[in-house]
Design a protein around this motif. Structure first.
Motif, PDB file in Angstrom:
ATOM      1  N   ALA A 179       0.943  -1.208   0.146  1.00 48.92           N
ATOM      2  CA  ALA A 179       0.056   0.081  -0.043  1.00 48.92           C
ATOM      3  C   ALA A 179       0.920   1.298  -0.152  1.00 48.92           C
ATOM      4  O   ALA A 179       1.866   1.262   0.696  1.00 48.92           O
ATOM      5  N   TRP A 180       0.659   2.275  -1.011  1.00 53.85           N
ATOM      6  CA  TRP A 180       1.562   3.290  -0.955  1.00 53.85           C
ATOM      7  C   TRP A 180       0.756   4.601  -0.307  1.00 53.85           C
ATOM      8  O   TRP A 180      -0.354   4.909  -0.541  1.00 53.85           O
ATOM      9  N   HIS A 181       1.467   5.033   0.617  1.00 57.33           N
ATOM     10  CA  HIS A 181       1.007   6.375   1.355  1.00 57.33           C
ATOM     11  C   HIS A 181       2.000   7.435   0.946  1.00 57.33           C
ATOM     12  O   HIS A 181       3.233   7.848   1.018  1.00 57.33           O
ATOM     13  N   PRO A 182       1.129   8.385  -0.101  1.00 61.30           N
ATOM     14  CA  PRO A 182       1.975   9.518  -0.692  1.00 61.30           C
ATOM     15  C   PRO A 182       2.039  10.741   0.307  1.00 61.30           C
ATOM     16  O   PRO A 182       0.867  10.950   0.780  1.00 61.30           O
ATOM     17  N   PRO A 183       3.114  11.045   0.675  1.00 63.97           N
ATOM     18  CA  PRO A 183       3.382  12.185   1.678  1.00 63.97           C
ATOM     19  C   PRO A 183       2.719  13.433   1.359  1.00 63.97           C
ATOM     20  O   PRO A 183       2.738  13.733   0.088  1.00 63.97           O
ATOM     21  N   CYS A 184       2.264  14.185   2.146  1.00 63.29           N
ATOM     22  CA  CYS A 184       1.618  15.497   1.665  1.00 63.29           C
ATOM     23  C   CYS A 184       2.871  16.353   1.168  1.00 63.29           C
ATOM     24  O   CYS A 184       2.419  17.336   0.220  1.00 63.29           O
ATOM     25  N   THR A 185       4.056  16.427   1.592  1.00 61.65           N
ATOM     26  CA  THR A 185       5.070  17.217   1.080  1.00 61.65           C
ATOM     27  C   THR A 185       5.445  16.831  -0.451  1.00 61.65           C
ATOM     28  O   THR A 185       6.224  17.229  -1.094  1.00 61.65           O
ATOM     29  N   LEU A 186       5.123  15.727  -0.858  1.00 62.26           N
ATOM     30  CA  LEU A 186       5.215  15.116  -2.283  1.00 62.26           C
ATOM     31  C   LEU A 186       4.194  15.357  -2.852  1.00 62.26           C
ATOM     32  O   LEU A 186       4.239  16.101  -4.129  1.00 62.26           O
ATOM     33  N   GLN A 187       2.710  15.014  -2.696  1.00 64.89           N
ATOM     34  CA  GLN A 187       1.613  15.155  -3.534  1.00 64.89           C
ATOM     35  C   GLN A 187       0.995  16.379  -3.476  1.00 64.89           C
ATOM     36  O   GLN A 187       0.413  17.063  -4.514  1.00 64.89           O
ATOM     37  N   HIS A 188       1.140  17.272  -2.540  1.00 64.28           N
ATOM     38  CA  HIS A 188       0.600  18.533  -2.263  1.00 64.28           C
ATOM     39  C   HIS A 188       1.767  19.564  -2.151  1.00 64.28           C
ATOM     40  O   HIS A 188       1.710  20.687  -3.000  1.00 64.28           O
ATOM     41  N   GLY A 189       2.834  19.472  -1.712  1.00 65.70           N
ATOM     42  CA  GLY A 189       4.089  20.428  -1.539  1.00 65.70           C
ATOM     43  C   GLY A 189       4.780  20.553  -2.940  1.00 65.70           C
ATOM     44  O   GLY A 189       4.938  21.716  -3.411  1.00 65.70           O
ATOM     45  N   GLN A 190       5.098  19.254  -3.382  1.00 67.29           N
ATOM     46  CA  GLN A 190       5.792  19.274  -4.675  1.00 67.29           C
ATOM     47  C   GLN A 190       4.968  19.047  -6.019  1.00 67.29           C
ATOM     48  O   GLN A 190       5.452  18.993  -7.075  1.00 67.29           O
ATOM     49  N   GLN A 191       3.787  18.796  -5.669  1.00 66.72           N
ATOM     50  CA  GLN A 191       2.492  18.294  -6.773  1.00 66.72           C
ATOM     51  C   GLN A 191       3.171  17.243  -7.734  1.00 66.72           C
ATOM     52  O   GLN A 191       3.035  17.141  -8.873  1.00 66.72           O
ATOM     53  N   ILE A 192       3.756  16.250  -6.773  1.00 67.22           N
ATOM     54  CA  ILE A 192       4.318  14.953  -7.865  1.00 67.22           C
ATOM     55  C   ILE A 192       3.288  13.900  -7.436  1.00 67.22           C
ATOM     56  O   ILE A 192       3.160  13.524  -6.166  1.00 67.22           O
ATOM     57  N   ARG A 193       2.560  13.059  -8.406  1.00 65.98           N
ATOM     58  CA  ARG A 193       1.830  12.336  -8.040  1.00 65.98           C
ATOM     59  C   ARG A 193       1.926  11.194  -9.343  1.00 65.98           C
ATOM     60  O   ARG A 193       2.081  11.384 -10.338  1.00 65.98           O
ATOM     61  N   GLY A 194       1.642   9.921  -8.864  1.00 67.68           N
ATOM     62  CA  GLY A 194       1.720   8.882  -9.999  1.00 67.68           C
ATOM     63  C   GLY A 194       3.048   8.223 -10.238  1.00 67.68           C
ATOM     64  O   GLY A 194       2.952   7.218 -10.925  1.00 67.68           O
ATOM     65  N   LYS A 195       4.259   9.043  -9.785  1.00 68.57           N
ATOM     66  CA  LYS A 195       5.603   8.527 -10.323  1.00 68.57           C
ATOM     67  C   LYS A 195       5.908   7.200  -9.720  1.00 68.57           C
ATOM     68  O   LYS A 195       6.319   6.292 -10.198  1.00 68.57           O
ATOM     69  N   VAL A 196       5.632   7.223  -8.265  1.00 73.46           N
ATOM     70  CA  VAL A 196       6.267   6.229  -7.575  1.00 73.46           C
ATOM     71  C   VAL A 196       5.322   4.870  -7.879  1.00 73.46           C
ATOM     72  O   VAL A 196       5.992   3.827  -8.101  1.00 73.46           O
ATOM     73  N   GLU A 197       3.979   5.107  -7.869  1.00 68.64           N
ATOM     74  CA  GLU A 197       3.384   3.795  -8.414  1.00 68.64           C
ATOM     75  C   GLU A 197       3.591   3.356  -9.617  1.00 68.64           C
ATOM     76  O   GLU A 197       3.653   2.103  -9.714  1.00 68.64           O
ATOM     77  N   GLY A 198       3.949   4.085 -10.605  1.00 73.22           N
ATOM     78  CA  GLY A 198       4.120   3.618 -11.938  1.00 73.22           C
ATOM     79  C   GLY A 198       5.261   2.962 -11.971  1.00 73.22           C
ATOM     80  O   GLY A 198       5.584   1.936 -12.572  1.00 73.22           O
ATOM     81  N   LEU A 199       6.441   3.455 -11.290  1.00 73.46           N
ATOM     82  CA  LEU A 199       7.707   2.651 -11.411  1.00 73.46           C
ATOM     83  C   LEU A 199       7.628   1.488 -10.562  1.00 73.46           C
ATOM     84  O   LEU A 199       8.109   0.442 -11.131  1.00 73.46           O
ATOM     85  N   LEU A 200       7.019   1.559  -9.629  1.00 74.06           N
ATOM     86  CA  LEU A 200       6.887   0.002  -8.584  1.00 74.06           C
ATOM     87  C   LEU A 200       5.942  -1.085  -9.498  1.00 74.06           C
ATOM     88  O   LEU A 200       6.332  -2.072  -9.600  1.00 74.06           O
ATOM     89  N   ARG A 201       5.287  -0.613 -10.164  1.00 72.02           N
ATOM     90  CA  ARG A 201       4.158  -1.351 -10.990  1.00 72.02           C
ATOM     91  C   ARG A 201       4.989  -1.979 -12.218  1.00 72.02           C
ATOM     92  O   ARG A 201       4.983  -2.992 -12.701  1.00 72.02           O
ATOM     93  N   ALA A 202       5.935  -1.126 -12.698  1.00 73.36           N
ATOM     94  CA  ALA A 202       6.906  -1.452 -13.808  1.00 73.36           C
ATOM     95  C   ALA A 202       7.857  -2.420 -13.433  1.00 73.36           C
ATOM     96  O   ALA A 202       8.151  -3.533 -14.123  1.00 73.36           O
TER      97      ALA A 202
END
Length: 418
Positions: A315-338
């Motif tokens: 289960a992936w928990h995206p930190p607020c500092t990643l998804q809201h502070g840096q506006q980075i979404r989807g990259k970790v999930e995509g890499l792990l799934r690959a």
């Protein structure tokens, strides 16, 4: 929003910035729906819109009270409201400006002053924090339950690669991460080493400054930032990037250029450093195909199945500092799934886990409520392991569960190296 700033701040850089942010707010209230503390407390003053009104009053010269301070202290600065806001209100910066003024106007009670002083002086200094961490392990049975929960067993340190590569990237050691989870950066170094990139930790670089900044010791925080810039500056011509393995540090370093824009000696350097800074999740997707091939080859050699070793589902928990502070979404999930990892997202993944730097120590009741909600949602996914991207989130979540919680790069390291 109409403003009439008081003379003490009108015309200053912070006053001009605050006025622009206040004027952008249209009172819509969309932010309230995604504010974790408003959801818990149901008080308008414990939501972004209410806090904006409080800060506006403070900056316009209204009396500042302990009640104002309490409502601002309860804010996690998760910046979920910024992701929700249709007007682009930069609430996080406004909160920093308002808190600084309130801190100067409202004396804190002695126990609170002592606690905050210890946090801002001890945590950013590894030479103080790491011996204190070891002492805490020895005295753990004598400590309170909340403090015991904050002291997980210390892991054995794993090897840092020794090979030299023409391609180099800098990495920030940080302050508490080397003591609590030294293998996060080691795992990142091993993964990048396999891809022909050398990860370098510059001597002299330390706390990113976020800890002191959000405890309202902003002058000391700016000194932390200048120290890091000085440590990194000899490498800027040869390093491709400054890699952040803690998203809380990353969001701060990316703002060095803004925070030091009015420092004539450091403004240009700070802007360059911010431009070079990348979260690790922004670096590795460029290597996704090569990583996936290497992982497949390793599994074939080891006679393993298609799933990553030890990671049938996470289960992936995206930190607020990643998804809201840096506006980075989807990259970790995509890499792990690959890489063959089954990744699950929990309900309300956009909401804060309650860690928020020192918040879990200063607002323990609210923090634990948010943690327990997050853990229940993560557990509902049925995953046997939780992964995140920030040391604060990892430690905070682990304090409330027996399910392993780790940095996602450690999962990639195991998939790559077995």
């Amino acid at each position: 929003m109409q403003t009439n700033l008081a003379d003490f701040i009108k015309g200053t850089p912070e006053g001009d910035e605050a006025e622009a942010i206040l004027r952008a707010c249209v009172h819509c209230g969309f932010c309230t729906a995604t504010c974790p503390t408003y959801q818990l407390l149901g008080d308008e003053l414990d939501g972004p819109r209410g806090r904006i009104y409080l800060i506006k009053q403070v900056l316009e010269g209204a009396p500042v009270t302990a009640s104002t301070q309490l409502h601002l202290d309860r804010c996690l600065t998760c910046r979920n409201c910024e992701s929700t806001c249709p007007s682009g209100v930069k609430y996080g910066r406004l909160a920093d400006i308002g808190r600084k003024v309130v801190e100067q106007r409202v004396p804190r009670k002695l126990p609170d002053r002592i606690k905050r002083y210890v946090l801002k002086e001890a945590l950013p200094r590894r030479w103080l924090f790491e011996p204190a961490l070891l002492a805490g392990q020895l005295l753990k049975p004598l400590l309170s339950k909340p403090l015991q929960d904050k002291l997980p067993p210390l892991p054995a340190r794993t090897a840092w690669p020794s090979r030299q590569h023409a391609r180099k990237m800098l990495v920030l050691d940080g302050c508490v991460q080397p003591g609590l989870a030294p293998n996060i950066n080691a795992a990142a170094a091993r993964v990048l080493d396999a891809l022909g990139v050398q990860l370098v930790a510059a001597r002299g670089a330390g706390c990113c400054g976020a800890l002191r900044f959000h405890l309202n010791d902003q002058d000391a925080a700016l000194d932390d930032m200048r120290r890091n810039i000085d440590a990194w500056w000899p490498y800027v011509e040869t390093a491709e990037a400054i890699v952040m393995t803690a998203s809380g540090c990353g969001v701060t370093v990316k703002e060095y250029g803004h925070l030091l824009a009015h420092d004539s000696a450091y403004a240009a350097k700070a802007a360059r450093i911010s431009d070079m800074t990348r979260d690790l999740s922004e670096i590795l997707p460029a290597f996704e195909a090569e990583l996936a091939q290497r992982v497949r080859e390793r599994r074939a050699d080891a006679g393993e199945g298609t799933a990553a070793s030890g990671a049938s589902a996470v289960a992936w928990h995206p930190p607020c500092t990643l998804q809201h502070g840096q506006q980075i979404r989807g990259k970790v999930e995509g890499l792990l799934r690959a890489l063959g990892v089954e990744v699950k997202m929990c309900r309300d993944a956009h909401l804060c886990c309650g860690s928020a730097g020192t918040y879990s120590l200063l607002q323990p009741e609210l923090s634990q409520q948010l943690r327990d909600r997050k853990l229940a949602n993560l557990a509902d996914t049925g995953a046997g392991r939780f992964v995140s991207a920030n040391i604060g989130c990892i430690g905070h979540l682990q304090s409330g569960t027996e399910t392993p919680v780790e940095h996602w790069i450690e999962l990639v390291d195991r998939a790559l190296h077995g």
